[in-house]
Write an enzyme that holds these catalytic residues in place. Structure first.
Site, PDB file in Angstrom:
ATOM      1  N   TYR A 470       0.866  -1.177   0.000  1.00 25.45           N
ATOM      2  CA  TYR A 470       0.000   0.000   0.000  1.00 25.45           C
ATOM      3  C   TYR A 470       0.902   1.225   0.000  1.00 25.45           C
ATOM      4  O   TYR A 470       0.879   2.059   0.899  1.00 25.45           O
ATOM      5  CB  TYR A 470      -0.950  -0.001   1.204  1.00 25.45           C
TER       6      TYR A 470
HETATM    7  C1  FAD Z   1      -6.983  -1.997  -7.516  1.00 26.51           C
HETATM    8  C2  FAD Z   1      -5.897  -2.509  -6.600  1.00 26.51           C
HETATM    9  C3  FAD Z   1      -6.188  -3.575  -5.760  1.00 26.51           C
HETATM   10  C4  FAD Z   1      -5.209  -4.096  -4.915  1.00 26.51           C
HETATM   11  N1  FAD Z   1      -5.515  -5.166  -4.120  1.00 26.51           N
HETATM   12  C5  FAD Z   1      -4.549  -5.728  -3.350  1.00 26.51           C
HETATM   13  C6  FAD Z   1      -4.801  -6.883  -2.554  1.00 26.51           C
HETATM   14  O1  FAD Z   1      -5.918  -7.424  -2.543  1.00 26.51           O
HETATM   15  N2  FAD Z   1      -3.795  -7.383  -1.810  1.00 26.51           N
HETATM   16  C7  FAD Z   1      -2.550  -6.825  -1.800  1.00 26.51           C
HETATM   17  O2  FAD Z   1      -1.660  -7.350  -1.125  1.00 26.51           O
HETATM   18  N3  FAD Z   1      -2.288  -5.714  -2.528  1.00 26.51           N
HETATM   19  C8  FAD Z   1      -3.241  -5.173  -3.295  1.00 26.51           C
HETATM   20  N4  FAD Z   1      -2.944  -4.062  -4.049  1.00 26.51           N
HETATM   21  C9  FAD Z   1      -1.595  -3.502  -3.986  1.00 26.51           C
HETATM   22  C10 FAD Z   1      -0.647  -4.269  -4.906  1.00 26.51           C
HETATM   23  O3  FAD Z   1      -0.293  -5.493  -4.308  1.00 26.51           O
HETATM   24  C11 FAD Z   1       0.635  -3.467  -5.133  1.00 26.51           C
HETATM   25  O4  FAD Z   1       0.326  -2.252  -5.739  1.00 26.51           O
HETATM   26  C12 FAD Z   1       1.634  -4.256  -5.986  1.00 26.51           C
HETATM   27  O5  FAD Z   1       2.921  -3.752  -5.782  1.00 26.51           O
HETATM   28  C13 FAD Z   1       1.253  -4.201  -7.432  1.00 26.51           C
HETATM   29  O6  FAD Z   1       2.089  -4.953  -8.239  1.00 26.51           O
HETATM   30  P1  FAD Z   1       2.160  -4.572  -9.789  1.00 26.51           P
HETATM   31  O7  FAD Z   1       3.155  -5.455 -10.427  1.00 26.51           O
HETATM   32  O8  FAD Z   1       0.775  -4.525 -10.347  1.00 26.51           O
HETATM   33  O9  FAD Z   1       2.638  -3.075  -9.679  1.00 26.51           O
HETATM   34  P2  FAD Z   1       3.802  -2.204 -10.338  1.00 26.51           P
HETATM   35  O10 FAD Z   1       3.320  -0.804 -10.225  1.00 26.51           O
HETATM   36  O11 FAD Z   1       4.162  -2.700 -11.686  1.00 26.51           O
HETATM   37  O12 FAD Z   1       5.009  -2.455  -9.359  1.00 26.51           O
HETATM   38  C14 FAD Z   1       4.976  -2.139  -7.981  1.00 26.51           C
HETATM   39  C15 FAD Z   1       6.399  -2.088  -7.430  1.00 26.51           C
HETATM   40  O13 FAD Z   1       7.068  -3.316  -7.666  1.00 26.51           O
HETATM   41  C16 FAD Z   1       8.181  -3.112  -8.544  1.00 26.51           C
HETATM   42  N5  FAD Z   1       8.210  -4.216  -9.512  1.00 26.51           N
HETATM   43  C17 FAD Z   1       7.225  -4.546 -10.376  1.00 26.51           C
HETATM   44  N6  FAD Z   1       7.599  -5.593 -11.115  1.00 26.51           N
HETATM   45  C18 FAD Z   1       8.844  -5.935 -10.730  1.00 26.51           C
HETATM   46  C19 FAD Z   1       9.759  -6.945 -11.145  1.00 26.51           C
HETATM   47  N7  FAD Z   1       9.453  -7.804 -12.126  1.00 26.51           N
HETATM   48  N8  FAD Z   1      10.971  -7.002 -10.550  1.00 26.51           N
HETATM   49  C20 FAD Z   1      11.289  -6.140  -9.567  1.00 26.51           C
HETATM   50  N9  FAD Z   1      10.457  -5.157  -9.134  1.00 26.51           N
HETATM   51  C21 FAD Z   1       9.239  -5.063  -9.710  1.00 26.51           C
HETATM   52  C22 FAD Z   1       7.911  -1.789  -9.204  1.00 26.51           C
HETATM   53  O14 FAD Z   1       9.099  -1.196  -9.704  1.00 26.51           O
HETATM   54  C23 FAD Z   1       7.271  -1.014  -8.081  1.00 26.51           C
HETATM   55  O15 FAD Z   1       8.240  -0.586  -7.162  1.00 26.51           O
HETATM   56  C24 FAD Z   1      -3.917  -3.512  -4.897  1.00 26.51           C
HETATM   57  C25 FAD Z   1      -3.636  -2.435  -5.736  1.00 26.51           C
HETATM   58  C26 FAD Z   1      -4.613  -1.930  -6.580  1.00 26.51           C
HETATM   59  C27 FAD Z   1      -4.307  -0.760  -7.480  1.00 26.51           C
END
Ligand code: FAD
Ligand code: NAG
Ligand code: NAG
Length: 534
Positions: A470
């Site tokens: 978060y």
């Molecule tokens: C609508 C919504 C619902 C959500 N629901 C939940 C939930 O139910 N439970 C929960 O725990 N969280 C939830 N989240 C939060 C979510 O877990 C985090 O935002 C998570 O980091 C998202 O991962 P992403 O790959 O989509 O994000 P990104 O924005 O792509 O990445 C997030 C972070 O991780 C890094 N990262 C991404 N990919 C890699 C990689 N391959 N290697 C190294 N670093 C990387 C990015 O640089 C950034 O720092 C929710 C978020 C949203 C917007």
């Protein structure tokens, strides 16, 4: 698989690239660098998007999940790279290092503060969406998933092979596993199975030297760090191997709403005493929002539940432990686990499972989120004060997610995620809006910050803890290009408590020069500025 790609490159070329300063706009020179380091059988030139190409904006926008960072004033990457092969990741790291460009790694783009695609320094977005294969090995009850896949795709591919397996991860199907798993990953099965990171068996990562490492070659320290410490401080995670868990053929869900007039306040008060202690197959989330009923302001508490069992057994558990909610049989819906995933994301019963393969949401909003942990039940009087404050502010919602069960059995230091025994529930603060105006944005940001301040007496202290996934830049950010331990430890201890120091050690050992950096990356004590601020 190639390991150290640098060894493929004639040494003199390496030297030339370092000695000749490259202007960022010199796209040909950068392309040359990339081709040098990629495998010839996997050409990279088609996978790079400069701002003057028509696909640049659509690709950049397609994984922006918070409209606050979709404006013309949001800093934009020098270019976007969409790797389809691990050598493209290796090449990107080696070339960005040479050209002194920051890398932002984006998998699902759900970072609440946009840190996966926004930076104030010249930067490149490494967008992982082409790397999203999911390979299920049912015999071994394991699965390999590439970072660009969503949790919805993971759930779907498991369901294709088995109706009695699942995985404990997020509720929102479009969340990417790259960020989600490396930041913890919780969902409605966490009381039975823990977090996503508690169920990871192996991972592949490309490090700062372009080496592709697995669990064995990266070693247990780095493998520990990327399971909750945030992957982007350590390298680019290519894929994860996870352990499937057993789910019953039939699960039960319910959704019950109570306003203050209907006794909702007392029921929430009571919920605090049972939600983390009940049957570990039962997860009851409460979403509390200010609403208007018949022109009067009130607060509505929505109880959303998943029970890993039948409606009959659920009613038993509820009448014994939580009769105050008054749950009755026709409020309970029995369904398959995969349908419960859809139900929890508010899809109408009967929606096709295929919707889990839909990677984009059609209802993007402007938003801000914050988090807290509650370790002592909040009294009725104090809850009343909170409801009043919420009505006064008008827009901010609170979501209470119960802990306990498996979460309390896992030690605080087992993974970087430290919020284990002793936490009754986590609060998520949410405010979302649709108006595109800075004034409106500031007004809502002000509301959520005010509620967060108001909650200070009721939540965890020293440190006041937060959940890394978060993401909340209000907690503090690293200085511009000057990553110091002291400033980082302010937000670092909130996310990681005492695990922060071990993360700093791992960072210092694996990325001493602090190439993998962003506003809330783990500082390296070996980088010059790090030492100075020590
Ligand atoms: C609508 C919504 C619902 C959500 N629901 C939940 C939930 O139910 N439970 C929960 O725990 N969280 C939830 N989240 C939060 C979510 O877990 C985090 O935002 C998570 O980091 C998202 O991962 P992403 O790959 O989509 O994000 P990104 O924005 O792509 O990445 C997030 C972070 O991780 C890094 N990262 C991404 N990919 C890699 C990689 N391959 N290697 C190294 N670093 C990387 C990015 O640089 C950034 O720092 C929710 C978020 C949203 C917007
Ligand atoms: C983001 O901005 C772009 C360009 O201004 C626009 O075309 C797109 O519709 C916006 N995205 C959303 C979801 O509003
Ligand atoms: C997985 O299953 C195969 C046979 O189906 C077996 O050879 C292998 O050792 C198992 N374990 C792992 C970790 O792959």
């Amino acid at each position: 698989m190639p390991t150290i790609l640098a060894t493929l490159v004639p040494f003199f070329l390496f030297n030339i690239l370092i000695l000749v300063p490259m202007s960022v706009s010199d796209s040909n020179t950068f392309l040359q660098c990339l081709s040098l380091y990629s495998e010839p059988s996997h050409p990279i030139s088609e996978l790079i998007y400069f701002p003057n190409t028509p696909s640049y904006s659509p690709i950049l926008n397609s994984y922006i999940r918070n409209l606050r960072f979709n404006s013309s004033t949001t800093p934009k990457p020098v270019f976007i790279l969409t790797p389809s092969h691990v050598s493209h990741i290796q090449a990107s790291i080696l070339c960005c290092k040479k050209f002194n460009l920051e890398i932002r790694i984006r998998s699902g783009g759900h970072d609440y503060d946009g840190l996966s695609y926004v930076s104030n320094s010249p930067f490149v977005v490494l967008d992982m969406f082409l790397l999203r294969s999911v390979v299920v090995d049912l015999k071994n009850e394991t699965l390999w998933v590439e970072s660009g896949a969503t949790v919805g795709e993971v759930y779907y591919r498991i369901w294709e092979k088995s109706k009695v397996h699942g995985f404990p991860a997020g509720v929102c199907p479009t969340v990417g596993v790259g960020g989600h798993f490396s930041g913890g990953g919780y969902g409605n099965m966490m009381r039975r199975f823990g977090l996503s990171v508690d169920n990871i068996l192996d991972a592949k990562i490309v490090d700062v030297d372009g080496r592709l490492l697995d669990r064995e070659s990266m070693g247990e320290d780095l493998f520990w760090a990327i399971r909750g410490g945030g992957g982007a401080s350590f390298g680019v995670i290519v894929s994860w191997k996870i352990k499937l868990v057993s789910v019953p053929e039939i699960v039960t869900v319910f959704r019950v709403e109570k306003t203050l007039e209907q006794g909702g306040g007392d029921i929430v008060h009571r919920w605090q005493y049972v939600a983390d202690k009940m049957h570990d197959g039962l997860f009851i989330r409460v979403v509390i929002s200010p609403v208007k009923r018949k022109g009067e302001k009130t607060v509505k508490a929505k109880f959303n539940a998943l029970f890993l069992g039948s409606a009959y057994d659920l009613l038993d558990v509820m009448s014994e432990r939580f009769p105050e909610l008054g749950l009755i049989g026709n409020q309970c819906v029995e369904m398959s686990w995969i349908d419960s995933v859809l139900f929890w994301y508010n899809y109408p019963v009967g929606t096709s499972t295929d919707i889990l393969l839909e990677r984009h949401s059609s209802q993007e909003k402007f938003l801000k989120r914050k988090s807290d942990y509650v370790q002592k039940p909040i009294s009725k009087v104090d809850l009343d004060g909170i409801w009043k404050k919420m009505m006064e502010l008008g827009k901010v919602s609170l979501t209470f997610n119960p802990y306990g069960g498996k979460m309390s059995e896992i030690s605080e230091v087992e993974t970087p995620f430290p919020h284990r025994a002793g936490n009754i529930y986590k609060i998520q603060y949410s405010v979302s809006w649709k108006e595109e105006s800075n004034d409106v944005a500031n007004q809502y940001l002000d509301q959520i910050r005010k509620l967060y301040d108001y909650m200070t007496p009721y939540v965890s202290k020293s440190p006041r803890s937060s959940y890394l996934n978060y993401r909340d830049v209000d907690l503090g950010v690293n200085g511009d290009g000057d990553v110091g331990y002291d400033e980082a430890s302010i937000w670092g201890k909130k996310y990681f408590k005492r695990n922060f120091d071990r993360l700093v050690e791992v960072k210092t050992a694996t990325d001493p020069s602090n190439f993998f950096r962003y506003e809330q990356s783990i500082p390296s004590l070996a980088s010059e500025t790090g030492i100075m601020s020590e």
